[in-house]
Design a protein around this motif. Structure first.
Motif, PDB file in Angstrom:
ATOM      1  N   VAL A   1      -8.741  -3.920  -6.466  1.00  0.00           N
ATOM      2  CA  VAL A   1      -8.343  -2.555  -6.116  1.00  0.00           C
ATOM      3  C   VAL A   1      -7.419  -2.541  -4.899  1.00  0.00           C
ATOM      4  CG1 VAL A   1      -9.195  -0.352  -5.219  1.00  0.00           C
ATOM      5  CG2 VAL A   1     -10.431  -1.500  -7.064  1.00  0.00           C
ATOM      6  N   LYS A   2      -6.289  -1.887  -5.055  1.00  0.00           N
ATOM      7  CA  LYS A   2      -5.351  -1.670  -3.944  1.00  0.00           C
ATOM      8  C   LYS A   2      -5.490  -0.240  -3.418  1.00  0.00           C
ATOM      9  CE  LYS A   2      -1.986  -2.981  -1.286  1.00  0.00           C
ATOM     10  NZ  LYS A   2      -2.046  -4.158  -0.407  1.00  0.00           N
ATOM     11  N   ALA A   3      -5.510   0.723  -4.325  1.00  0.00           N
ATOM     12  CA  ALA A   3      -5.655   2.125  -3.914  1.00  0.00           C
ATOM     13  C   ALA A   3      -6.195   2.945  -5.068  1.00  0.00           C
ATOM     14  CB  ALA A   3      -4.316   2.699  -3.444  1.00  0.00           C
ATOM     15  N   VAL A   4      -6.972   3.960  -4.724  1.00  0.00           N
ATOM     16  CA  VAL A   4      -7.579   4.861  -5.708  1.00  0.00           C
ATOM     17  C   VAL A   4      -7.581   6.269  -5.139  1.00  0.00           C
ATOM     18  CG1 VAL A   4      -9.646   5.408  -7.067  1.00  0.00           C
ATOM     19  CG2 VAL A   4      -9.207   3.031  -6.370  1.00  0.00           C
ATOM     20  N   GLN A   5      -7.312   7.245  -5.976  1.00  0.00           N
ATOM     21  CA  GLN A   5      -7.593   8.623  -5.620  1.00  0.00           C
ATOM     22  C   GLN A   5      -8.137   9.342  -6.848  1.00  0.00           C
ATOM     23  OE1 GLN A   5      -4.855  10.883  -3.112  1.00  0.00           O
ATOM     24  NE2 GLN A   5      -3.746   9.009  -2.607  1.00  0.00           N
TER      25      GLN A   5
ATOM     26  N   ASN B   1       0.558   4.075  -2.926  1.00  0.00           N
ATOM     27  CA  ASN B   1       0.324   5.498  -2.696  1.00  0.00           C
ATOM     28  C   ASN B   1       1.422   6.358  -3.314  1.00  0.00           C
ATOM     29  OD1 ASN B   1      -2.105   5.174  -1.340  1.00  0.00           O
ATOM     30  ND2 ASN B   1      -1.106   4.916   0.662  1.00  0.00           N
TER      31      ASN B   1
ATOM     32  N   LEU C   1       0.833  -1.197   0.000  1.00  0.00           N
ATOM     33  CA  LEU C   1       0.000   0.000   0.000  1.00  0.00           C
ATOM     34  C   LEU C   1       0.870   1.250   0.000  1.00  0.00           C
ATOM     35  CD1 LEU C   1      -2.702   1.408   0.098  1.00  0.00           C
ATOM     36  CD2 LEU C   1      -2.762   1.050   2.563  1.00  0.00           C
TER      37      LEU C   1
END
Lengths: 143, 143, 143, 143
Positions: B39-43, B10, B6
């Motif tokens: 999904v691991k990370a989204v912005q 990021n 993670l």
């Protein structure tokens, strides 16, 4: 302010993770949706299982669907399971009706979005959502 | 290492945003998927439109689907549009076959996941994905 | 104001119908979606065919998806039909990429929602959407 | 007359809102479907949550599905939940089997369409649907 900015969405997520660490919970996925149910930010911690994003989203989406926390949906299960099934159907199978989906409101009560968390027990997931929302300066609604 | 942690997911996202800012692009959504397409990370940046997460995910998912960058899929469109349609169908409608979905590999070429970006032109989206992956210390594959 | 109130949504619809009458168009369906893509108000005129609501919604939803008028999507069809197919897929088959879906913005450019119209030619549908939005005091974006 | 005209559909909606105001209910979404289950008119009041249109439609659609009010469906839940699940499935997940979906009949009993309401308790939603249908000069069937 009628919107959760990305900065504050990330603050919610970090505060929720801090709460999970304090409580020594399992790895979590935290999702922040805007008021229309669309993804603003997501983080899934290392070790959190495959579909945690989808579960966390389903809690937040269900909360927004009816304008309540997902614990309210959960409380419908005993007497009206068919309502939850109908809701899930018309939502396009996007609702997970258990605690851990918490509405984000501003100081005047306006709806800004929702946070969904999955990874530990539903009660613990919900506690982290509430903590994250409060630390970021918003007002949580859990049911 | 066979995984995008993670922390490094990021870092990819932040570096992609930095590239977008340098190029003065429109607001972007950046998605990091693990090697299983989850999904691991989204912005999603403030001002990025409603379905940018879904489009960005579709690029990354398509890249993982065939083990190529989504530009490769895009290049199939002229001669084999029926192949893209079939792929979309068997994926459960999860593929957006245009540039901006880039595979993430480690130094030995092992596949770790994919990055998808949507918000500006497909070429610019892809450039930010490549930059983000490289800054985070991974090797991008764009086609 | 960051929202289309129901009163003003109805004003948009009535003004769009007035424009259709002035142009002697076929019966129309007019849909107003909020900024999250959710139905605010719909009216389908007597004689408008069975699926006009769905078509009109698909135009408005597609506009919101990418933050452009649906004419922009239509203009992608010649060179990137596979992009439109991918977008449709990841949207859950909710996009109709032809003119007649117009964004509703306030005086400062903030996105408030979208209007979709179906019933006559796409160009005429779009003209009525623009007229309705303007009469109600908002700013239209058609592409 | 075998059809609910748009004028009378709007009259139903306005009368339902008046009933809601009289009873001091929460914001409502009111949907009028024609006899084929297709949207004729919708209005969602300011403050009604995100998926109220879908829930209201699901009540009206379920009523039309079997030619009864949606309260009849609700009454099946105790003994035949599997029937509701099957119905939801074959409908394409378009049914919400709780009160608030009311058939619209003319003076001779001919079926003209259905009204669905969501926003307050199911009983209150249904009361507003009945009131709206009666004020507009039609005959309601709630179960």
């Amino acid at each position: 302010m009628r919107e959760i900015t990305l900065n504050r969405a990330n603050r919610i997520i970090n505060a929720a993770f801090a709460e999970g660490k304090k409580r020594e919970l399992k790895p979590l996925a935290v999702v922040v949706l805007d008021a229309g149910g669309h993804v603003k930010a997501v983080q899934r911690q290392d070790g959190a299982s495959m579909l945690r994003f989808e579960v966390a989203s389903g809690k937040a989406y269900g909360a927004l669907a009816l304008g309540v926390g997902s614990r309210w949906l959960h409380n419908q299960a005993a007497e009206r399971p068919h309502f939850l099934e109908g809701l899930s159907g018309v939502s396009g199978d996007r609702v997970v009706p258990v605690p851990g989906g918490v509405l984000v409101r501003d100081g005047r009560g306006a709806l800004l979005g929702a946070v969904g968390i999955s990874g530990d027990s539903s009660d613990n997931d919900e506690a982290c959502a509430i903590a994250g929302i409060e630390v970021a300066g918003f007002t949580p609604q859990a049911e």
